[in-house]
Design a protein around this motif. Sequence first.
Motif, PDB file in Angstrom:
ATOM      1  N   ILE A   1       9.261  -9.507  -7.979  1.00 22.87           N
ATOM      2  CA  ILE A   1       8.578  -8.283  -8.407  1.00 22.87           C
ATOM      3  C   ILE A   1       7.093  -8.558  -8.623  1.00 22.87           C
ATOM      4  O   ILE A   1       6.223  -7.793  -8.195  1.00 22.87           O
ATOM      5  CB  ILE A   1       9.230  -7.733  -9.687  1.00 22.87           C
ATOM      6  N   GLY A   2       6.785  -9.677  -9.275  1.00 21.75           N
ATOM      7  CA  GLY A   2       5.394 -10.032  -9.518  1.00 21.75           C
ATOM      8  C   GLY A   2       4.613 -10.287  -8.251  1.00 21.75           C
ATOM      9  O   GLY A   2       3.425  -9.964  -8.172  1.00 21.75           O
ATOM     10  N   SER A   3       5.263 -10.853  -7.229  1.00 21.77           N
ATOM     11  CA  SER A   3       4.554 -11.129  -5.976  1.00 21.77           C
ATOM     12  C   SER A   3       4.141  -9.843  -5.270  1.00 21.77           C
ATOM     13  O   SER A   3       3.177  -9.830  -4.510  1.00 21.77           O
ATOM     14  CB  SER A   3       5.434 -11.984  -5.052  1.00 21.77           C
ATOM     15  N   PHE A   4       4.855  -8.749  -5.520  1.00 20.19           N
ATOM     16  CA  PHE A   4       4.500  -7.454  -4.947  1.00 20.19           C
ATOM     17  C   PHE A   4       3.456  -6.728  -5.810  1.00 20.19           C
ATOM     18  O   PHE A   4       2.538  -6.106  -5.279  1.00 20.19           O
ATOM     19  CB  PHE A   4       5.731  -6.563  -4.817  1.00 20.19           C
ATOM     20  N   LEU A   5       3.628  -6.768  -7.128  1.00 20.54           N
ATOM     21  CA  LEU A   5       2.854  -5.895  -8.011  1.00 20.54           C
ATOM     22  C   LEU A   5       1.619  -6.544  -8.622  1.00 20.54           C
ATOM     23  O   LEU A   5       0.643  -5.857  -8.916  1.00 20.54           O
ATOM     24  CB  LEU A   5       3.750  -5.370  -9.134  1.00 20.54           C
ATOM     25  N   GLY A   6       1.655  -7.849  -8.869  1.00 16.71           N
ATOM     26  CA  GLY A   6       0.566  -8.497  -9.576  1.00 16.71           C
ATOM     27  C   GLY A   6       0.912  -8.745 -11.035  1.00 16.71           C
ATOM     28  O   GLY A   6       1.947  -8.293 -11.535  1.00 16.71           O
TER      29      GLY A   6
ATOM     30  N   ALA B   1       3.174 -12.801   1.816  1.00 19.81           N
ATOM     31  CA  ALA B   1       2.630 -12.725   3.168  1.00 19.81           C
ATOM     32  C   ALA B   1       1.871 -11.425   3.410  1.00 19.81           C
ATOM     33  O   ALA B   1       0.753 -11.428   3.941  1.00 19.81           O
ATOM     34  CB  ALA B   1       3.761 -12.883   4.191  1.00 19.81           C
ATOM     35  N   VAL B   2       2.466 -10.307   3.023  1.00 23.52           N
ATOM     36  CA  VAL B   2       1.813  -9.015   3.255  1.00 23.52           C
ATOM     37  C   VAL B   2       0.565  -8.885   2.387  1.00 23.52           C
ATOM     38  O   VAL B   2      -0.487  -8.406   2.851  1.00 23.52           O
ATOM     39  CB  VAL B   2       2.783  -7.852   2.988  1.00 23.52           C
ATOM     40  N   ALA B   3       0.648  -9.321   1.135  1.00 20.02           N
ATOM     41  CA  ALA B   3      -0.517  -9.252   0.246  1.00 20.02           C
ATOM     42  C   ALA B   3      -1.676 -10.056   0.811  1.00 20.02           C
ATOM     43  O   ALA B   3      -2.836  -9.639   0.730  1.00 20.02           O
ATOM     44  CB  ALA B   3      -0.149  -9.763  -1.143  1.00 20.02           C
ATOM     45  N   THR B   4      -1.370 -11.202   1.417  1.00 22.43           N
ATOM     46  CA  THR B   4      -2.415 -12.075   1.952  1.00 22.43           C
ATOM     47  C   THR B   4      -2.944 -11.568   3.286  1.00 22.43           C
ATOM     48  O   THR B   4      -4.162 -11.475   3.493  1.00 22.43           O
ATOM     49  CB  THR B   4      -1.873 -13.502   2.129  1.00 22.43           C
ATOM     50  N   CYS B   5      -2.050 -11.216   4.187  1.00 25.92           N
ATOM     51  CA  CYS B   5      -2.462 -10.855   5.549  1.00 25.92           C
ATOM     52  C   CYS B   5      -3.128  -9.479   5.622  1.00 25.92           C
ATOM     53  O   CYS B   5      -4.078  -9.290   6.383  1.00 25.92           O
ATOM     54  CB  CYS B   5      -1.258 -10.898   6.492  1.00 25.92           C
ATOM     55  N   VAL B   6      -2.631  -8.540   4.843  1.00 31.06           N
ATOM     56  CA  VAL B   6      -3.173  -7.177   4.895  1.00 31.06           C
ATOM     57  C   VAL B   6      -4.325  -7.006   3.922  1.00 31.06           C
ATOM     58  O   VAL B   6      -5.364  -6.437   4.249  1.00 31.06           O
ATOM     59  CB  VAL B   6      -2.069  -6.136   4.607  1.00 31.06           C
TER      60      VAL B   6
ATOM     61  N   HIS C   1     -13.743 -11.091  -0.373  1.00 31.95           N
ATOM     62  CA  HIS C   1     -12.622 -11.806   0.277  1.00 31.95           C
ATOM     63  C   HIS C   1     -11.293 -11.130  -0.080  1.00 31.95           C
ATOM     64  O   HIS C   1     -10.504 -11.658  -0.878  1.00 31.95           O
ATOM     65  CB  HIS C   1     -12.608 -13.269  -0.160  1.00 31.95           C
ATOM     66  N   PRO C   2     -10.991  -9.984   0.522  1.00 28.23           N
ATOM     67  CA  PRO C   2      -9.761  -9.255   0.161  1.00 28.23           C
ATOM     68  C   PRO C   2      -8.475 -10.018   0.474  1.00 28.23           C
ATOM     69  O   PRO C   2      -7.484  -9.870  -0.233  1.00 28.23           O
ATOM     70  CB  PRO C   2      -9.865  -7.966   0.984  1.00 28.23           C
ATOM     71  N   HIS C   3      -8.500 -10.835   1.535  1.00 29.73           N
ATOM     72  CA  HIS C   3      -7.273 -11.562   1.899  1.00 29.73           C
ATOM     73  C   HIS C   3      -6.991 -12.693   0.908  1.00 29.73           C
ATOM     74  O   HIS C   3      -5.836 -12.901   0.500  1.00 29.73           O
ATOM     75  CB  HIS C   3      -7.389 -12.090   3.326  1.00 29.73           C
ATOM     76  N   TRP C   4      -8.039 -13.441   0.533  1.00 32.43           N
ATOM     77  CA  TRP C   4      -7.850 -14.477  -0.481  1.00 32.43           C
ATOM     78  C   TRP C   4      -7.459 -13.843  -1.813  1.00 32.43           C
ATOM     79  O   TRP C   4      -6.647 -14.395  -2.562  1.00 32.43           O
ATOM     80  CB  TRP C   4      -9.113 -15.315  -0.639  1.00 32.43           C
ATOM     81  N   HIS C   5      -8.048 -12.698  -2.095  1.00 26.92           N
ATOM     82  CA  HIS C   5      -7.674 -11.998  -3.329  1.00 26.92           C
ATOM     83  C   HIS C   5      -6.223 -11.558  -3.275  1.00 26.92           C
ATOM     84  O   HIS C   5      -5.505 -11.606  -4.285  1.00 26.92           O
ATOM     85  CB  HIS C   5      -8.581 -10.785  -3.561  1.00 26.92           C
ATOM     86  N   GLY C   6      -5.761 -11.118  -2.086  1.00 24.35           N
ATOM     87  CA  GLY C   6      -4.356 -10.735  -1.945  1.00 24.35           C
ATOM     88  C   GLY C   6      -3.425 -11.880  -2.290  1.00 24.35           C
ATOM     89  O   GLY C   6      -2.435 -11.703  -3.012  1.00 24.35           O
ATOM     90  N   LEU C   7      -3.757 -13.065  -1.786  1.00 23.14           N
ATOM     91  CA  LEU C   7      -2.946 -14.242  -2.104  1.00 23.14           C
ATOM     92  C   LEU C   7      -3.012 -14.554  -3.596  1.00 23.14           C
ATOM     93  O   LEU C   7      -1.988 -14.854  -4.223  1.00 23.14           O
ATOM     94  CB  LEU C   7      -3.447 -15.445  -1.291  1.00 23.14           C
ATOM     95  N   ALA C   8      -4.217 -14.450  -4.172  1.00 20.00           N
ATOM     96  CA  ALA C   8      -4.398 -14.796  -5.588  1.00 20.00           C
ATOM     97  C   ALA C   8      -3.637 -13.851  -6.509  1.00 20.00           C
ATOM     98  O   ALA C   8      -2.927 -14.290  -7.424  1.00 20.00           O
ATOM     99  CB  ALA C   8      -5.898 -14.779  -5.930  1.00 20.00           C
ATOM    100  N   TYR C   9      -3.754 -12.526  -6.274  1.00 20.48           N
ATOM    101  CA  TYR C   9      -3.067 -11.594  -7.186  1.00 20.48           C
ATOM    102  C   TYR C   9      -1.553 -11.705  -7.032  1.00 20.48           C
ATOM    103  O   TYR C   9      -0.805 -11.574  -8.014  1.00 20.48           O
ATOM    104  CB  TYR C   9      -3.551 -10.156  -6.949  1.00 20.48           C
TER     105      TYR C   9
END
Length: 341
Positions: free
Chosen positions: A222-227, A140-145, A175-183
Amino acid sequence: MPAWVLSINDALFRFVTQGTAWPHVGAFLPLGLISGCLVAWWAARIVERESEGMRHLSRYGRGAVVLSTGALFTILVLAVMRGQDGCQWVTEGGSINWGHWRLLYHYALVALLIVATTVDFDQYLIPDQITVPGVIVGLAVATCVGNMQLMQIWVDWNHVDPIEGPYIPEWIKLHPHWHGLAYSLAGLVTGAGITWLARLISQWVLGMEALGFGDVTLMAMIGSFLGWQPVIFVFLLAPVCGIVVAVTLRLLHGRILIPYGPFLSAATILVLLTWRRLWNPTREVFGHWPTLLGLGIGIIVGMAVLLGLLRLYRSIPVERRTADGGARNGGGRGNSPGGAV
Protein backbone atom coordinates in the motif's frame (compact mmCIF):
# COMPACT_ATOMS: atom_id res chain seq x y z
CA MET A 1 6.52 11.56 -28.28
CA PRO A 2 4.38 10.98 -31.42
CA ALA A 3 1.46 13.35 -31.96
CA TRP A 4 -1.10 10.52 -31.99
CA VAL A 5 0.05 9.35 -28.55
CA LEU A 6 -0.32 12.88 -27.19
CA SER A 7 -3.76 13.08 -28.78
CA ILE A 8 -4.91 9.86 -27.08
CA ASN A 9 -3.42 11.03 -23.78
CA ASP A 10 -5.25 14.37 -24.05
CA ALA A 11 -8.56 12.70 -24.94
CA LEU A 12 -8.28 10.27 -22.01
CA PHE A 13 -7.39 13.11 -19.64
CA ARG A 14 -10.40 15.19 -20.71
CA PHE A 15 -12.72 12.20 -20.48
CA VAL A 16 -11.62 11.23 -16.96
CA THR A 17 -11.45 14.74 -15.46
CA GLN A 18 -14.33 16.49 -17.23
CA GLY A 19 -17.91 15.95 -18.32
CA THR A 20 -20.96 14.39 -16.70
CA ALA A 21 -21.06 11.29 -14.55
CA TRP A 22 -23.00 8.90 -16.81
CA PRO A 23 -20.25 8.45 -19.46
CA HIS A 24 -17.83 7.56 -16.67
CA VAL A 25 -20.25 4.99 -15.26
CA GLY A 26 -20.79 3.57 -18.74
CA ALA A 27 -17.04 3.20 -19.31
CA PHE A 28 -15.60 2.27 -15.94
CA LEU A 29 -18.35 0.02 -14.55
CA PRO A 30 -17.82 -2.55 -17.35
CA LEU A 31 -14.04 -2.18 -16.88
CA GLY A 32 -14.50 -2.91 -13.19
CA LEU A 33 -16.74 -5.93 -13.81
CA ILE A 34 -14.31 -7.41 -16.34
CA SER A 35 -11.39 -6.78 -14.00
CA GLY A 36 -13.49 -8.29 -11.19
CA CYS A 37 -13.82 -11.55 -13.11
CA LEU A 38 -10.02 -11.77 -13.35
CA VAL A 39 -9.65 -10.81 -9.67
CA ALA A 40 -12.19 -13.48 -8.61
CA TRP A 41 -10.41 -16.13 -10.70
CA TRP A 42 -7.05 -15.24 -9.13
CA ALA A 43 -8.45 -15.18 -5.60
CA ALA A 44 -10.17 -18.56 -6.13
CA ARG A 45 -6.91 -20.13 -7.30
CA ILE A 46 -5.04 -18.83 -4.26
CA VAL A 47 -7.72 -20.10 -1.86
CA GLU A 48 -7.60 -23.56 -3.43
CA ARG A 49 -3.82 -23.65 -3.33
CA GLU A 50 -3.47 -22.40 0.25
CA SER A 51 -6.13 -24.84 1.50
CA GLU A 52 -4.56 -27.68 -0.50
CA GLY A 53 -7.80 -28.17 -2.38
CA MET A 54 -9.96 -28.39 0.76
CA ARG A 55 -11.76 -25.06 0.18
CA HIS A 56 -13.15 -23.34 -2.90
CA LEU A 57 -14.42 -19.82 -3.43
CA SER A 58 -18.19 -20.15 -3.76
CA ARG A 59 -20.25 -18.79 -6.62
CA TYR A 60 -21.63 -16.14 -4.27
CA GLY A 61 -18.11 -15.26 -3.18
CA ARG A 62 -16.98 -14.84 -6.78
CA GLY A 63 -20.04 -12.72 -7.51
CA ALA A 64 -19.32 -10.50 -4.52
CA VAL A 65 -15.75 -9.98 -5.73
CA VAL A 66 -16.90 -9.07 -9.25
CA LEU A 67 -19.56 -6.65 -8.02
CA SER A 68 -17.23 -5.07 -5.45
CA THR A 69 -14.58 -4.44 -8.08
CA GLY A 70 -17.09 -2.89 -10.45
CA ALA A 71 -18.55 -0.70 -7.71
CA LEU A 72 -15.17 0.52 -6.43
CA PHE A 73 -13.87 1.29 -9.93
CA THR A 74 -16.98 3.36 -10.60
CA ILE A 75 -17.02 5.15 -7.24
CA LEU A 76 -13.34 6.05 -7.52
CA VAL A 77 -13.61 7.62 -10.98
CA LEU A 78 -16.72 9.56 -9.93
CA ALA A 79 -14.86 10.86 -6.88
CA VAL A 80 -11.71 11.98 -8.73
CA MET A 81 -13.20 13.11 -12.07
CA ARG A 82 -14.27 16.57 -10.92
CA GLY A 83 -10.95 18.24 -11.70
CA GLN A 84 -9.96 20.66 -8.93
CA ASP A 85 -13.04 19.59 -6.94
CA GLY A 86 -11.97 15.94 -7.00
CA CYS A 87 -11.29 14.06 -3.79
CA GLN A 88 -7.56 13.73 -4.55
CA TRP A 89 -6.83 17.16 -5.98
CA VAL A 90 -4.40 19.10 -3.79
CA THR A 91 -2.46 22.02 -5.26
CA GLU A 92 0.92 20.85 -3.95
CA GLY A 93 0.20 17.18 -4.66
CA GLY A 94 0.54 15.19 -7.86
CA SER A 95 -0.18 17.14 -11.05
CA ILE A 96 -3.78 16.96 -12.22
CA ASN A 97 -2.39 16.48 -15.75
CA TRP A 98 -1.52 12.92 -14.69
CA GLY A 99 -4.85 12.29 -12.98
CA HIS A 100 -6.06 9.75 -15.55
CA TRP A 101 -2.90 7.63 -15.28
CA ARG A 102 -2.99 7.92 -11.50
CA LEU A 103 -6.56 6.60 -11.61
CA LEU A 104 -5.45 3.48 -13.52
CA TYR A 105 -2.53 3.11 -11.10
CA HIS A 106 -4.94 3.15 -8.17
CA TYR A 107 -7.23 0.68 -9.96
CA ALA A 108 -4.33 -1.79 -9.90
CA LEU A 109 -3.99 -1.22 -6.15
CA VAL A 110 -7.74 -1.69 -5.60
CA ALA A 111 -7.67 -4.99 -7.52
CA LEU A 112 -4.74 -6.25 -5.42
CA LEU A 113 -6.52 -5.23 -2.20
CA ILE A 114 -9.67 -7.12 -3.19
CA VAL A 115 -7.66 -10.29 -3.86
CA ALA A 116 -5.83 -9.93 -0.53
CA THR A 117 -9.08 -9.30 1.36
CA THR A 118 -10.84 -12.29 -0.20
CA VAL A 119 -7.99 -14.66 0.62
CA ASP A 120 -7.48 -13.24 4.13
CA PHE A 121 -11.15 -13.65 5.05
CA ASP A 122 -11.04 -17.30 3.96
CA GLN A 123 -7.53 -18.42 4.90
CA TYR A 124 -6.40 -15.89 7.55
CA LEU A 125 -3.26 -15.13 5.59
CA ILE A 126 -2.04 -12.83 2.81
CA PRO A 127 0.32 -14.71 0.47
CA ASP A 128 3.48 -13.11 -0.88
CA GLN A 129 2.29 -13.87 -4.40
CA ILE A 130 -0.13 -10.96 -3.97
CA THR A 131 1.99 -8.42 -2.11
CA VAL A 132 5.41 -8.97 -3.72
CA PRO A 133 4.19 -8.39 -7.31
CA GLY A 134 2.14 -5.49 -5.93
CA VAL A 135 5.24 -3.86 -4.45
CA ILE A 136 7.10 -4.33 -7.74
CA VAL A 137 4.25 -2.72 -9.70
CA GLY A 138 4.00 0.14 -7.21
CA LEU A 139 7.72 0.90 -7.37
CA ALA A 140 8.09 0.38 -11.11
CA VAL A 141 5.18 2.56 -12.21
CA ALA A 142 6.02 5.30 -9.70
CA THR A 143 9.59 5.39 -11.02
CA CYS A 144 9.00 4.97 -14.75
CA VAL A 145 5.97 7.23 -15.11
CA GLY A 146 6.54 9.78 -12.35
CA ASN A 147 3.80 12.05 -10.97
CA MET A 148 1.81 9.13 -9.58
CA GLN A 149 1.96 10.39 -5.99
CA LEU A 150 -0.92 11.70 -3.95
CA MET A 151 1.62 13.96 -2.23
CA GLN A 152 5.27 14.91 -2.76
CA ILE A 153 7.73 13.17 -0.51
CA TRP A 154 8.34 16.43 1.37
CA VAL A 155 6.05 19.47 1.58
CA ASP A 156 6.60 22.02 4.34
CA TRP A 157 3.58 24.21 5.02
CA ASN A 158 5.45 25.81 7.92
CA HIS A 159 7.54 27.74 5.39
CA VAL A 160 5.22 29.28 2.81
CA ASP A 161 6.28 31.63 0.03
CA PRO A 162 3.54 34.15 -0.87
CA ILE A 163 4.00 33.36 -4.58
CA GLU A 164 5.31 29.78 -4.82
CA GLY A 165 3.38 28.36 -1.88
CA PRO A 166 4.76 25.77 0.59
CA TYR A 167 8.40 24.74 0.48
CA ILE A 168 9.06 21.78 -1.83
CA PRO A 169 12.69 20.76 -2.50
CA GLU A 170 13.81 21.82 -5.96
CA TRP A 171 15.09 18.37 -6.92
CA ILE A 172 11.53 17.03 -6.77
CA LYS A 173 10.48 19.41 -9.55
CA LEU A 174 13.57 18.70 -11.65
CA HIS A 175 13.66 14.90 -11.35
CA PRO A 176 10.11 13.44 -11.31
CA HIS A 177 11.28 9.87 -11.98
CA TRP A 178 13.81 9.85 -9.13
CA HIS A 179 11.16 11.43 -6.95
CA GLY A 180 8.75 8.66 -7.96
CA LEU A 181 11.22 6.06 -6.74
CA ALA A 182 11.90 8.04 -3.55
CA TYR A 183 8.26 8.57 -2.52
CA SER A 184 7.37 4.96 -3.32
CA LEU A 185 10.29 3.60 -1.29
CA ALA A 186 9.47 5.97 1.56
CA GLY A 187 5.88 4.73 1.56
CA LEU A 188 7.01 1.10 1.45
CA VAL A 189 9.40 1.53 4.40
CA THR A 190 6.89 3.56 6.42
CA GLY A 191 4.00 1.16 5.82
CA ALA A 192 6.02 -1.94 6.62
CA GLY A 193 7.88 -0.28 9.50
CA ILE A 194 4.91 1.00 11.51
CA THR A 195 3.03 -2.28 11.02
CA TRP A 196 6.06 -4.31 12.10
CA LEU A 197 6.38 -2.08 15.18
CA ALA A 198 2.68 -2.58 15.94
CA ARG A 199 3.22 -6.32 15.58
CA LEU A 200 6.05 -6.27 18.14
CA ILE A 201 4.07 -4.12 20.59
CA SER A 202 1.00 -6.36 20.31
CA GLN A 203 3.13 -9.43 20.98
CA TRP A 204 4.60 -7.74 24.05
CA VAL A 205 1.29 -6.46 25.47
CA LEU A 206 -1.07 -9.29 24.48
CA GLY A 207 1.35 -12.17 24.64
CA MET A 208 0.35 -13.09 21.06
CA GLU A 209 0.64 -11.66 17.58
CA ALA A 210 -2.38 -9.49 16.76
CA LEU A 211 -0.89 -8.77 13.33
CA GLY A 212 0.57 -11.34 10.98
CA PHE A 213 3.55 -10.86 8.70
CA GLY A 214 1.10 -10.73 5.78
CA ASP A 215 -0.25 -7.47 7.25
CA VAL A 216 3.30 -6.08 7.19
CA THR A 217 3.81 -6.93 3.52
CA LEU A 218 0.31 -5.66 2.68
CA MET A 219 1.13 -2.26 4.20
CA ALA A 220 4.45 -2.25 2.34
CA MET A 221 2.52 -2.71 -0.90
CA ILE A 222 0.00 0.00 0.00
CA GLY A 223 2.82 2.39 0.89
CA SER A 224 4.63 1.75 -2.39
CA PHE A 225 1.53 2.99 -4.24
CA LEU A 226 0.47 5.87 -1.98
CA GLY A 227 3.59 7.26 -0.30
CA TRP A 228 4.46 7.76 3.36
CA GLN A 229 1.92 10.42 4.35
CA PRO A 230 -1.19 8.59 3.05
CA VAL A 231 -0.03 5.24 4.45
CA ILE A 232 0.10 6.79 7.94
CA PHE A 233 -3.56 7.71 7.56
CA VAL A 234 -4.27 4.13 6.46
CA PHE A 235 -2.60 2.84 9.61
CA LEU A 236 -4.58 5.22 11.82
CA LEU A 237 -7.96 4.60 10.18
CA ALA A 238 -7.74 0.79 10.01
CA PRO A 239 -8.40 0.26 13.76
CA VAL A 240 -11.54 2.40 13.50
CA CYS A 241 -12.86 0.07 10.79
CA GLY A 242 -11.76 -2.95 12.79
CA ILE A 243 -13.21 -1.89 16.15
CA VAL A 244 -16.67 -1.21 14.76
CA VAL A 245 -16.91 -4.63 13.11
CA ALA A 246 -15.15 -6.53 15.90
CA VAL A 247 -17.35 -5.14 18.67
CA THR A 248 -20.49 -5.81 16.63
CA LEU A 249 -19.51 -9.42 15.99
CA ARG A 250 -18.45 -9.86 19.61
CA LEU A 251 -21.87 -8.76 20.85
CA LEU A 252 -23.73 -10.88 18.31
CA HIS A 253 -21.65 -14.06 18.25
CA GLY A 254 -19.30 -14.01 21.23
CA ARG A 255 -15.53 -14.29 20.84
CA ILE A 256 -14.49 -14.57 17.22
CA LEU A 257 -11.29 -13.98 15.26
CA ILE A 258 -11.37 -11.49 12.41
CA PRO A 259 -8.46 -11.03 9.98
CA TYR A 260 -6.96 -7.55 10.13
CA GLY A 261 -5.92 -7.27 6.48
CA PRO A 262 -9.44 -6.38 5.24
CA PHE A 263 -9.50 -3.38 7.57
CA LEU A 264 -6.19 -2.15 6.16
CA SER A 265 -7.70 -2.51 2.70
CA ALA A 266 -10.88 -0.67 3.72
CA ALA A 267 -8.82 2.16 5.25
CA THR A 268 -6.84 2.43 2.00
CA ILE A 269 -10.03 2.87 -0.04
CA LEU A 270 -11.19 5.45 2.49
CA VAL A 271 -7.94 7.40 2.10
CA LEU A 272 -8.21 7.31 -1.71
CA LEU A 273 -11.75 8.71 -1.53
CA THR A 274 -11.11 11.39 1.12
CA TRP A 275 -7.47 12.36 0.60
CA ARG A 276 -8.03 16.09 0.19
CA ARG A 277 -10.15 16.27 3.37
CA LEU A 278 -7.53 14.32 5.30
CA TRP A 279 -4.53 16.28 4.05
CA ASN A 280 -5.64 19.92 4.22
CA PRO A 281 -6.29 20.10 8.01
CA THR A 282 -3.09 18.18 8.90
CA ARG A 283 -0.56 19.30 6.28
CA GLU A 284 1.50 21.46 8.69
CA VAL A 285 2.23 18.37 10.80
CA PHE A 286 3.90 16.51 7.94
CA GLY A 287 6.45 19.27 7.37
CA HIS A 288 7.62 19.56 10.99
CA TRP A 289 9.95 16.82 12.25
CA PRO A 290 9.53 17.44 16.02
CA THR A 291 5.74 17.21 15.67
CA LEU A 292 6.06 14.05 13.60
CA LEU A 293 8.32 12.53 16.26
CA GLY A 294 5.86 13.44 19.00
CA LEU A 295 3.01 11.98 16.92
CA GLY A 296 4.95 8.74 16.50
CA ILE A 297 5.60 8.44 20.24
CA GLY A 298 1.93 9.22 20.92
CA ILE A 299 0.83 6.50 18.52
CA ILE A 300 3.11 3.94 20.19
CA VAL A 301 1.90 4.83 23.70
CA GLY A 302 -1.74 4.93 22.59
CA MET A 303 -1.39 1.57 20.87
CA ALA A 304 0.07 0.00 24.00
CA VAL A 305 -2.82 1.37 26.10
CA LEU A 306 -5.47 0.19 23.62
CA LEU A 307 -3.92 -3.27 23.38
CA GLY A 308 -3.81 -3.42 27.18
CA LEU A 309 -7.52 -2.62 27.29
CA LEU A 310 -8.10 -5.27 24.60
CA ARG A 311 -6.29 -7.84 26.73
CA LEU A 312 -8.49 -6.90 29.70
CA TYR A 313 -11.58 -7.07 27.48
CA ARG A 314 -10.68 -10.54 26.24
CA SER A 315 -10.38 -11.76 29.81
CA ILE A 316 -14.07 -11.03 30.44
CA PRO A 317 -16.09 -14.28 30.14
CA VAL A 318 -18.83 -14.22 27.52
CA GLU A 319 -22.02 -16.22 27.99
CA ARG A 320 -23.25 -17.79 24.73
CA ARG A 321 -26.27 -19.93 24.03
CA THR A 322 -25.61 -23.52 23.00
CA ALA A 323 -27.61 -25.59 20.54
CA ASP A 324 -29.59 -27.29 23.33
CA GLY A 325 -30.67 -23.96 24.80
CA GLY A 326 -28.13 -23.95 27.61
CA ALA A 327 -25.48 -21.37 28.22
CA ARG A 328 -21.73 -21.61 28.38
CA ASN A 329 -18.87 -19.23 28.90
CA GLY A 330 -16.71 -18.44 25.89
CA GLY A 331 -13.09 -19.19 26.59
CA GLY A 332 -9.77 -19.76 25.01
CA ARG A 333 -7.82 -17.49 22.75
CA GLY A 334 -7.31 -18.48 19.17
CA ASN A 335 -4.55 -17.64 16.80
CA SER A 336 -3.98 -17.89 13.07
CA PRO A 337 -1.18 -17.46 10.54
CA GLY A 338 -2.58 -14.04 9.63
CA GLY A 339 -3.29 -11.13 11.95
CA ALA A 340 -6.65 -11.05 13.71
CA VAL A 341 -8.51 -8.81 16.10
